[in-house]
Design a protein around this motif. Structure first.
Motif, PDB file in Angstrom:
ATOM      1  N   PRO A 153       0.796  -1.437  -0.045  1.00 34.90           N
ATOM      2  CA  PRO A 153       0.019   0.034  -0.174  1.00 34.90           C
ATOM      3  C   PRO A 153       0.716   1.326  -0.092  1.00 34.90           C
ATOM      4  CG  PRO A 153      -0.858  -1.702   1.511  1.00 34.90           C
ATOM      5  CD  PRO A 153       0.441  -2.344   0.933  1.00 34.90           C
ATOM      6  N   ARG A 154       2.070   1.365   0.864  1.00 34.08           N
ATOM      7  CA  ARG A 154       2.855   2.394   0.814  1.00 34.08           C
ATOM      8  C   ARG A 154       3.460   2.758  -0.565  1.00 34.08           C
ATOM      9  NH1 ARG A 154       4.853   4.711   4.951  1.00 34.08           N
ATOM     10  NH2 ARG A 154       4.996   2.814   6.434  1.00 34.08           N
ATOM     11  N   ALA A 155       4.142   1.832  -1.223  1.00 39.17           N
ATOM     12  CA  ALA A 155       4.512   2.000  -2.569  1.00 39.17           C
ATOM     13  C   ALA A 155       3.553   2.436  -3.640  1.00 39.17           C
ATOM     14  CB  ALA A 155       5.332   0.952  -2.939  1.00 39.17           C
ATOM     15  N   ILE A 156       2.397   1.601  -3.580  1.00 38.83           N
ATOM     16  CA  ILE A 156       1.420   2.156  -4.439  1.00 38.83           C
ATOM     17  C   ILE A 156       0.677   3.373  -4.299  1.00 38.83           C
ATOM     18  CG2 ILE A 156      -0.975   1.407  -5.131  1.00 38.83           C
ATOM     19  CD1 ILE A 156      -0.027  -1.437  -4.580  1.00 38.83           C
ATOM     20  N   ILE A 157       0.443   4.025  -3.203  1.00 43.04           N
ATOM     21  CA  ILE A 157      -0.232   5.254  -2.838  1.00 43.04           C
ATOM     22  C   ILE A 157       0.664   6.053  -2.979  1.00 43.04           C
ATOM     23  CG2 ILE A 157      -1.284   6.605  -1.228  1.00 43.04           C
ATOM     24  CD1 ILE A 157      -2.937   4.342  -2.341  1.00 43.04           C
ATOM     25  N   GLU A 158       2.279   5.874  -2.963  1.00 49.28           N
ATOM     26  CA  GLU A 158       2.997   7.039  -2.973  1.00 49.28           C
ATOM     27  C   GLU A 158       3.313   7.365  -4.502  1.00 49.28           C
ATOM     28  OE1 GLU A 158       6.709   5.655  -1.006  1.00 49.28           O
ATOM     29  OE2 GLU A 158       6.290   6.643   0.751  1.00 49.28           O
ATOM     30  N   ARG A 159       2.992   6.376  -5.467  1.00 51.86           N
ATOM     31  CA  ARG A 159       2.814   6.709  -6.663  1.00 51.86           C
ATOM     32  C   ARG A 159       1.516   7.430  -7.047  1.00 51.86           C
ATOM     33  NH1 ARG A 159       6.022   5.197 -11.131  1.00 51.86           N
ATOM     34  NH2 ARG A 159       4.948   5.543 -13.091  1.00 51.86           N
ATOM     35  N   TRP A 160       0.597   6.856  -6.566  1.00 55.23           N
ATOM     36  CA  TRP A 160      -0.763   7.385  -7.058  1.00 55.23           C
ATOM     37  C   TRP A 160      -1.106   8.675  -6.468  1.00 55.23           C
ATOM     38  CZ3 TRP A 160      -4.473   5.019  -9.801  1.00 55.23           C
ATOM     39  CH2 TRP A 160      -5.682   5.543  -9.906  1.00 55.23           C
ATOM     40  N   VAL A 197      -4.989   5.380   5.742  1.00 53.98           N
ATOM     41  CA  VAL A 197      -6.462   5.067   5.583  1.00 53.98           C
ATOM     42  C   VAL A 197      -6.522   4.058   4.737  1.00 53.98           C
ATOM     43  CG1 VAL A 197      -8.711   5.963   4.586  1.00 53.98           C
ATOM     44  CG2 VAL A 197      -7.241   7.676   6.108  1.00 53.98           C
ATOM     45  N   VAL A 198      -5.650   3.866   3.651  1.00 53.51           N
ATOM     46  CA  VAL A 198      -6.042   2.792   2.546  1.00 53.51           C
ATOM     47  C   VAL A 198      -5.555   1.375   3.235  1.00 53.51           C
ATOM     48  CG1 VAL A 198      -5.080   1.898   0.527  1.00 53.51           C
ATOM     49  CG2 VAL A 198      -5.740   4.256   0.536  1.00 53.51           C
ATOM     50  N   ALA A 199      -4.331   1.381   3.922  1.00 56.12           N
ATOM     51  CA  ALA A 199      -3.878  -0.030   4.559  1.00 56.12           C
ATOM     52  C   ALA A 199      -5.172  -0.278   5.749  1.00 56.12           C
ATOM     53  CB  ALA A 199      -2.662   0.411   5.110  1.00 56.12           C
ATOM     54  N   ARG A 200      -5.521   0.591   6.425  1.00 55.35           N
ATOM     55  CA  ARG A 200      -6.622   0.359   7.368  1.00 55.35           C
ATOM     56  C   ARG A 200      -7.848  -0.407   6.801  1.00 55.35           C
ATOM     57  NH1 ARG A 200      -6.819   4.625   9.726  1.00 55.35           N
ATOM     58  NH2 ARG A 200      -8.547   5.492   9.032  1.00 55.35           N
ATOM     59  N   PRO A 253     -10.522  -4.575  -2.477  1.00 52.07           N
ATOM     60  CA  PRO A 253     -10.491  -3.645  -1.415  1.00 52.07           C
ATOM     61  C   PRO A 253      -9.724  -2.262  -1.628  1.00 52.07           C
ATOM     62  CG  PRO A 253      -9.389  -5.598  -0.545  1.00 52.07           C
ATOM     63  CD  PRO A 253     -10.035  -5.697  -1.801  1.00 52.07           C
ATOM     64  N   LEU A 254      -8.655  -2.576  -2.274  1.00 50.29           N
ATOM     65  CA  LEU A 254      -7.730  -1.359  -2.588  1.00 50.29           C
ATOM     66  C   LEU A 254      -8.505  -0.245  -3.503  1.00 50.29           C
ATOM     67  CD1 LEU A 254      -5.120   0.180  -2.564  1.00 50.29           C
ATOM     68  CD2 LEU A 254      -4.381  -1.316  -4.529  1.00 50.29           C
ATOM     69  N   VAL A 255      -9.032  -0.765  -4.541  1.00 52.37           N
ATOM     70  CA  VAL A 255     -10.004  -0.090  -5.303  1.00 52.37           C
ATOM     71  C   VAL A 255     -11.041   0.722  -4.603  1.00 52.37           C
ATOM     72  CG1 VAL A 255     -11.696  -0.003  -7.351  1.00 52.37           C
ATOM     73  CG2 VAL A 255      -9.439  -1.275  -7.522  1.00 52.37           C
ATOM     74  N   GLU A 256     -11.526   0.162  -3.565  1.00 55.29           N
ATOM     75  CA  GLU A 256     -12.707   0.545  -2.948  1.00 55.29           C
ATOM     76  C   GLU A 256     -12.271   1.631  -1.898  1.00 55.29           C
ATOM     77  OE1 GLU A 256     -16.363  -2.589  -2.752  1.00 55.29           O
ATOM     78  OE2 GLU A 256     -14.503  -2.834  -1.197  1.00 55.29           O
ATOM     79  N   ALA A 257     -10.990   1.299  -1.437  1.00 50.06           N
ATOM     80  CA  ALA A 257     -10.386   2.395  -0.591  1.00 50.06           C
ATOM     81  C   ALA A 257     -10.122   3.600  -1.187  1.00 50.06           C
ATOM     82  CB  ALA A 257      -9.108   1.732   0.214  1.00 50.06           C
ATOM     83  N   ILE A 258      -9.298   3.528  -2.316  1.00 47.52           N
ATOM     84  CA  ILE A 258      -8.910   4.621  -3.107  1.00 47.52           C
ATOM     85  C   ILE A 258     -10.260   5.583  -3.649  1.00 47.52           C
ATOM     86  CG2 ILE A 258      -8.150   5.410  -5.413  1.00 47.52           C
ATOM     87  CD1 ILE A 258      -6.092   3.328  -5.087  1.00 47.52           C
ATOM     88  N   ILE A 259     -11.514   4.774  -3.959  1.00 49.82           N
ATOM     89  CA  ILE A 259     -12.504   5.451  -4.510  1.00 49.82           C
ATOM     90  C   ILE A 259     -12.994   6.077  -3.124  1.00 49.82           C
ATOM     91  CG2 ILE A 259     -14.901   5.153  -5.103  1.00 49.82           C
ATOM     92  CD1 ILE A 259     -14.163   2.989  -6.823  1.00 49.82           C
ATOM     93  N   HIS A 260     -13.186   5.628  -2.177  1.00 54.85           N
ATOM     94  CA  HIS A 260     -13.569   6.181  -0.821  1.00 54.85           C
ATOM     95  C   HIS A 260     -12.917   7.442  -0.516  1.00 54.85           C
ATOM     96  CE1 HIS A 260     -14.057   6.689   3.691  1.00 54.85           C
ATOM     97  NE2 HIS A 260     -15.577   6.031   3.299  1.00 54.85           N
ATOM     98  N   HIS A 261     -11.551   7.380  -0.599  1.00 53.64           N
ATOM     99  CA  HIS A 261     -10.571   8.467  -0.230  1.00 53.64           C
ATOM    100  C   HIS A 261     -10.779   9.756  -1.312  1.00 53.64           C
ATOM    101  CE1 HIS A 261      -7.369   9.934   2.126  1.00 53.64           C
ATOM    102  NE2 HIS A 261      -6.930  10.775   1.064  1.00 53.64           N
ATOM    103  N   GLU A 262     -10.804   9.392  -2.535  1.00 54.85           N
ATOM    104  CA  GLU A 262     -10.960  10.478  -3.494  1.00 54.85           C
ATOM    105  C   GLU A 262     -12.250  11.226  -3.697  1.00 54.85           C
ATOM    106  OE1 GLU A 262      -8.577  11.241  -5.833  1.00 54.85           O
ATOM    107  OE2 GLU A 262      -7.029  10.036  -5.236  1.00 54.85           O
ATOM    108  N   SER A 292     -18.978   5.162  -2.103  1.00 55.26           N
ATOM    109  CA  SER A 292     -19.031   3.717  -2.214  1.00 55.26           C
ATOM    110  C   SER A 292     -20.013   3.187  -3.234  1.00 55.26           C
ATOM    111  CB  SER A 292     -19.381   2.847  -0.877  1.00 55.26           C
ATOM    112  OG  SER A 292     -20.618   3.138  -0.518  1.00 55.26           O
ATOM    113  N   TYR A 293     -19.671   2.043  -4.187  1.00 51.57           N
ATOM    114  CA  TYR A 293     -20.363   1.679  -5.163  1.00 51.57           C
ATOM    115  C   TYR A 293     -20.958   0.360  -4.665  1.00 51.57           C
ATOM    116  CZ  TYR A 293     -18.826   4.914  -8.747  1.00 51.57           C
ATOM    117  OH  TYR A 293     -18.407   6.057  -9.253  1.00 51.57           O
ATOM    118  N   PRO A 294     -22.141  -0.073  -5.372  1.00 51.65           N
ATOM    119  CA  PRO A 294     -22.663  -1.533  -5.000  1.00 51.65           C
ATOM    120  C   PRO A 294     -21.388  -2.708  -5.362  1.00 51.65           C
ATOM    121  CG  PRO A 294     -24.240  -0.226  -5.938  1.00 51.65           C
ATOM    122  CD  PRO A 294     -23.064   0.637  -6.087  1.00 51.65           C
TER     123      PRO A 294
END
Length: 212
Positions: free
Chosen positions: A68-75, A89-92, A112-121, A126-128
């Motif tokens: 999660p750290r490496a991915i979000i640092e780039r994202w 937030v994403v890791a939790r 869950p990574l996709v859902e966490a990014i959507i939630h944060h952005e 949240s989508y069904p």
């Protein structure tokens, strides 16, 4: 003051990951015009989520980013984000540590990574589950196949559970058969889909009849 998630730019653009528009990136499902001036616009939420998922998988495959750290640092680079808070937030939400390895070719890790990014952005959007699953199937990372009809019938003690899972199996198989449907381009779309569905129904019926 709270923000309505459906009023966010990401939701309006059907681009809940807020992917920036780059003319060289010919994403499937780009709208016309393809950009709102900075971010991509998509014709459907599923295709916007598909792009998000595909980009994350590229981070793993091409750039070898597996935590999660490496991915979000780039994202979400530090120049314009509170990246440390984003990572936490994403890791939790995923249920792993910031430096734990994840495999984005596994649906149970990517979703869950996709859902966490959507939630944060998008302010808690949240989508069904079905929308996320369709999008990830389009990205090539579908959910696990449903259990066999006999297993469900045995658990429920009735045929109803088997019918329900059979329907889910048909939906999943049809989604995964999208390339095959496209290959039947010489047929009318309804006829092509009917061919695929008929084949799936036949397989499910055979699975129900075969010995345990």
């Amino acid at each position: 003051m709270s923000i309505d998630p459906k009023a966010t730019r990401g939701y309006r653009n059907r681009n809940p990951g807020n992917i920036e528009h780059v003319s060289a990136n010919k994403w499937q499902g780009l709208a016309e015009p393809p950009s709102d001036g900075r971010f991509c616009r998509f014709t459907s939420h599923e295709l916007g989520i598909r792009a998000l998922a595909a980009l994350l998988v590229t981070y793993q495959d091409r750039h070898k980013l597996r935590t999660p750290r490496a991915i979000i640092e780039r994202w979400a680079p530090k120049v314009e984000n509170d990246t440390a808070a984003y990572i936490a937030v994403v890791a939790r939400r995923i249920g792993v540590g910031p430096d734990d390895a994840i495999d984005l070719h596994r649906h149970e890790h990517l979703r869950p990574l996709v859902e966490a990014i959507i939630h944060h952005e998008c302010a808690g959007l949240s989508y069904p589950a079905a929308v996320i699953d369709r999008a990830l199937t389009l990205a090539g990372v579908p959910p696990a196949a449903p259990v066999t009809l006999r297993e469900v019938a045995a658990i429920t003690g009735t045929g109803r559970g088997a019918v329900l899972v059979g329907a889910a199996g048909i939906a999943t198989a049809v989604a995964q058969a999208a390339p095959a449907i496209q290959a039947l381009g010489t047929l009318a779309p309804a006829v092509a889909i009917a061919v695929i569905v008929a084949a799936v129904v036949g397989v499910l019926a055979w699975r129900l009849r075969r010995p345990a």
